[in-house]
Design a protein around this motif. Structure first.
Motif, mmCIF file in Angstrom:
data_model
loop_
_atom_site.group_PDB
_atom_site.id
_atom_site.type_symbol
_atom_site.label_atom_id
_atom_site.label_comp_id
_atom_site.label_asym_id
_atom_site.label_seq_id
_atom_site.Cartn_x
_atom_site.Cartn_y
_atom_site.Cartn_z
ATOM 1 N N ALA A 102 0.844 -1.209 0.000
ATOM 2 C CA ALA A 102 0.000 0.000 0.000
ATOM 3 C C ALA A 102 0.876 1.254 0.000
ATOM 4 O O ALA A 102 0.584 2.224 -0.723
ATOM 5 C CB ALA A 102 -0.935 -0.015 1.202
ATOM 6 N N ASP A 103 1.959 1.235 0.773
ATOM 7 C CA ASP A 103 2.851 2.407 0.816
ATOM 8 C C ASP A 103 3.439 2.697 -0.559
ATOM 9 O O ASP A 103 3.458 3.841 -1.024
ATOM 10 C CB ASP A 103 4.008 2.171 1.806
ATOM 11 C CG ASP A 103 3.554 2.306 3.253
ATOM 12 O OD1 ASP A 103 2.460 2.843 3.492
ATOM 13 O OD2 ASP A 103 4.310 1.858 4.138
ATOM 14 N N ALA A 104 3.920 1.634 -1.236
ATOM 15 C CA ALA A 104 4.542 1.831 -2.558
ATOM 16 C C ALA A 104 3.512 2.317 -3.569
ATOM 17 O O ALA A 104 3.803 3.189 -4.404
ATOM 18 C CB ALA A 104 5.175 0.517 -3.034
ATOM 19 N N ALA A 105 2.297 1.775 -3.500
ATOM 20 C CA ALA A 105 1.255 2.191 -4.445
ATOM 21 C C ALA A 105 0.900 3.664 -4.226
ATOM 22 O O ALA A 105 0.723 4.424 -5.180
ATOM 23 C CB ALA A 105 0.021 1.301 -4.279
ATOM 24 N N TRP A 106 0.806 4.066 -2.970
ATOM 25 C CA TRP A 106 0.507 5.480 -2.669
ATOM 26 C C TRP A 106 1.645 6.377 -3.154
ATOM 27 O O TRP A 106 1.417 7.430 -3.748
ATOM 28 C CB TRP A 106 0.279 5.650 -1.164
ATOM 29 C CG TRP A 106 0.080 7.074 -0.750
ATOM 30 C CD1 TRP A 106 0.989 7.902 -0.182
ATOM 31 C CD2 TRP A 106 -1.129 7.850 -0.895
ATOM 32 N NE1 TRP A 106 0.451 9.136 0.044
ATOM 33 C CE2 TRP A 106 -0.852 9.139 -0.379
ATOM 34 C CE3 TRP A 106 -2.392 7.587 -1.408
ATOM 35 C CZ2 TRP A 106 -1.803 10.155 -0.369
ATOM 36 C CZ3 TRP A 106 -3.350 8.607 -1.386
ATOM 37 C CH2 TRP A 106 -3.052 9.868 -0.879
ATOM 38 N N GLU A 107 2.870 5.963 -2.918
ATOM 39 C CA GLU A 107 4.024 6.770 -3.342
ATOM 40 C C GLU A 107 4.016 6.990 -4.849
ATOM 41 O O GLU A 107 4.373 8.055 -5.331
ATOM 42 C CB GLU A 107 5.342 6.082 -2.932
ATOM 43 C CG GLU A 107 5.680 6.212 -1.460
ATOM 44 C CD GLU A 107 5.585 7.654 -0.973
ATOM 45 O OE1 GLU A 107 6.083 8.562 -1.664
ATOM 46 O OE2 GLU A 107 4.971 7.877 0.083
ATOM 47 N N ARG A 108 3.622 5.965 -5.600
ATOM 48 C CA ARG A 108 3.638 6.070 -7.068
ATOM 49 C C ARG A 108 2.438 6.839 -7.618
ATOM 50 O O ARG A 108 2.448 7.250 -8.768
ATOM 51 C CB ARG A 108 3.681 4.668 -7.700
ATOM 52 C CG ARG A 108 5.075 4.032 -7.686
ATOM 53 C CD ARG A 108 5.145 2.883 -8.668
ATOM 54 N NE ARG A 108 4.145 1.874 -8.362
ATOM 55 C CZ ARG A 108 4.360 0.817 -7.570
ATOM 56 N NH1 ARG A 108 5.532 0.644 -7.016
ATOM 57 N NH2 ARG A 108 3.396 -0.044 -7.340
ATOM 58 N N ALA A 109 1.381 6.993 -6.812
ATOM 59 C CA ALA A 109 0.163 7.654 -7.303
ATOM 60 C C ALA A 109 0.413 9.150 -7.492
ATOM 61 O O ALA A 109 1.039 9.798 -6.648
ATOM 62 C CB ALA A 109 -0.979 7.420 -6.318
ATOM 63 N N THR A 110 -0.089 9.672 -8.593
ATOM 64 C CA THR A 110 0.079 11.101 -8.850
ATOM 65 C C THR A 110 -0.870 11.898 -7.954
ATOM 66 O O THR A 110 -1.848 11.364 -7.419
ATOM 67 C CB THR A 110 -0.260 11.436 -10.317
ATOM 68 O OG1 THR A 110 -1.630 11.072 -10.535
ATOM 69 C CG2 THR A 110 0.638 10.687 -11.280
ATOM 70 N N ALA A 111 -0.570 13.185 -7.837
ATOM 71 C CA ALA A 111 -1.421 14.041 -6.992
ATOM 72 C C ALA A 111 -2.864 14.019 -7.493
ATOM 73 O O ALA A 111 -3.807 13.950 -6.701
ATOM 74 C CB ALA A 111 -0.875 15.460 -6.983
ATOM 75 N N SER A 112 -3.047 14.047 -8.814
ATOM 76 C CA SER A 112 -4.425 14.095 -9.311
ATOM 77 C C SER A 112 -5.155 12.780 -9.043
ATOM 78 O O SER A 112 -6.351 12.778 -8.765
ATOM 79 C CB SER A 112 -4.468 14.480 -10.787
ATOM 80 O OG SER A 112 -3.786 13.531 -11.549
ATOM 81 N N SER A 113 -4.434 11.650 -9.101
ATOM 82 C CA SER A 113 -5.138 10.396 -8.822
ATOM 83 C C SER A 113 -5.357 10.193 -7.314
ATOM 84 O O SER A 113 -6.195 9.398 -6.910
ATOM 85 C CB SER A 113 -4.446 9.204 -9.472
ATOM 86 O OG SER A 113 -3.217 8.971 -8.856
ATOM 87 N N ARG A 114 -4.628 10.931 -6.492
ATOM 88 C CA ARG A 114 -4.850 10.846 -5.036
ATOM 89 C C ARG A 114 -6.052 11.688 -4.601
ATOM 90 O O ARG A 114 -6.527 11.577 -3.482
ATOM 91 C CB ARG A 114 -3.620 11.369 -4.283
ATOM 92 C CG ARG A 114 -2.404 10.470 -4.366
ATOM 93 C CD ARG A 114 -1.264 11.106 -3.602
ATOM 94 N NE ARG A 114 -0.043 10.332 -3.623
ATOM 95 C CZ ARG A 114 1.062 10.669 -2.980
ATOM 96 N NH1 ARG A 114 1.089 11.779 -2.268
ATOM 97 N NH2 ARG A 114 2.139 9.920 -3.046
ATOM 98 N N ARG A 115 -6.503 12.570 -5.498
ATOM 99 C CA ARG A 115 -7.529 13.548 -5.106
ATOM 100 C C ARG A 115 -8.796 12.895 -4.557
ATOM 101 O O ARG A 115 -9.399 13.372 -3.595
ATOM 102 C CB ARG A 115 -7.870 14.428 -6.306
ATOM 103 C CG ARG A 115 -8.708 15.621 -5.942
ATOM 104 C CD ARG A 115 -8.761 16.571 -7.097
ATOM 105 N NE ARG A 115 -9.577 16.022 -8.161
ATOM 106 C CZ ARG A 115 -10.493 16.710 -8.819
ATOM 107 N NH1 ARG A 115 -10.705 17.962 -8.520
ATOM 108 N NH2 ARG A 115 -11.184 16.139 -9.771
#
Ligand SMILES: Cc1cc2nc3c(=O)[nH]c(=O)nc-3n(C[C@H](O)[C@H](O)[C@H](O)COP(=O)(O)O)c2cc1C
Length: 196
Positions: A102-115
């Motif tokens: 989960a940490d690695a997936a979050w790190e790779r997620a772009t700001a717009s996809s984290r929105r």
């Protein structure tokens, strides 16, 4: 090239791996089913070559996360209309919101996809009016990376270990179908042709 059960399995693996990387691939957004009979489209983020892991990203507050928890049956259905190939998969799903995956997936997620993880109400929460529950100031722009940090608490991965794969190729002659099953990702596949 002669079609064999091994080549059919390789085709399925290749299709899913490609779909995970290519957002225009028709199998990029398969239908994911849960044991309560509910279905939803999710973005396929990764398919490992042994199909031990199909990875999806999701909001920890969504009902499916509570339902799947640390282990529950999950189905995944994908169709490529151009190739006329359907993949039906069943397996064991689990939700992870902490830990290296989960940490690695979050790190790779772009700001717009984290929105979407910044929504003030989680998926399926009731709203008094139509809307996304995303804070007003972020409605019309992508957040900065710093602004996405509170969303981490809502972010989770759904990991599916595929234990059954049904491959169907529709053709004018009627089609070809094969089924692969195993008791766990550590076991070898039992494979057979089926009538379509
Ligand atoms: C094109 C598309 C892509 C989607 N991708 C995801 C996704 O990757 N993860 C996710 O949790 N929901 C995704 N959704 C939303 C789900 O279909 C669903 O509405 C949401 O997850 C709530 O599901 P639940 O109530 O079953 O938990 C997507 C919807 C569409 C239409």
């Amino acid at each position: 090239m002669e079609l064999t059960l091994d080549s059919v399995l390789a085709d399925a693996v290749n299709r899913l791996a490609t779909a995970a990387k290519d957002r225009r691939h028709p199998m990029h957004t398969p239908v994911v089913g849960t044991a309560d009979g509910d279905l939803r489209i999710m973005v396929l983020r990764e398919a490992t070559p042994d199909l031990a892991t199909l990875r999806f990203h999701t909001d920890l507050r969504s009902p499916k996360c509570g339902l799947i928890g640390s282990g529950a049956p999950v189905s995944v259905l994908a169709y490529d209309p151009e190739a006329r190939i359907q993949l039906r998969m069943r397996g064991e799903g689990r939700i992870e919101s902490q830990g290296p995956i989960a940490d690695a997936a979050w790190e790779r997620a772009t700001a717009s996809s984290r929105r979407c993880y910044l929504a003030e109400i989680g998926p399926s929460g009731l709203l008094e009016a139509a809307g996304s529950a995303i804070p007003d100031h972020l409605l019309h722009r992508a957040p900065t990376i710093d602004e996405t940090f509170p969303g981490r608490a809502n972010f989770a991965v759904l990991l599916v270990e595929v234990r059954s794969l049904d491959w169907l190729h529709l053709t004018h002659e009627g089609g070809i179908r094969a089924r692969f099953t195993r008791t766990s990702a550590a076991a070898s596949w039992q494979q057979t042709w089926l009538a379509p």
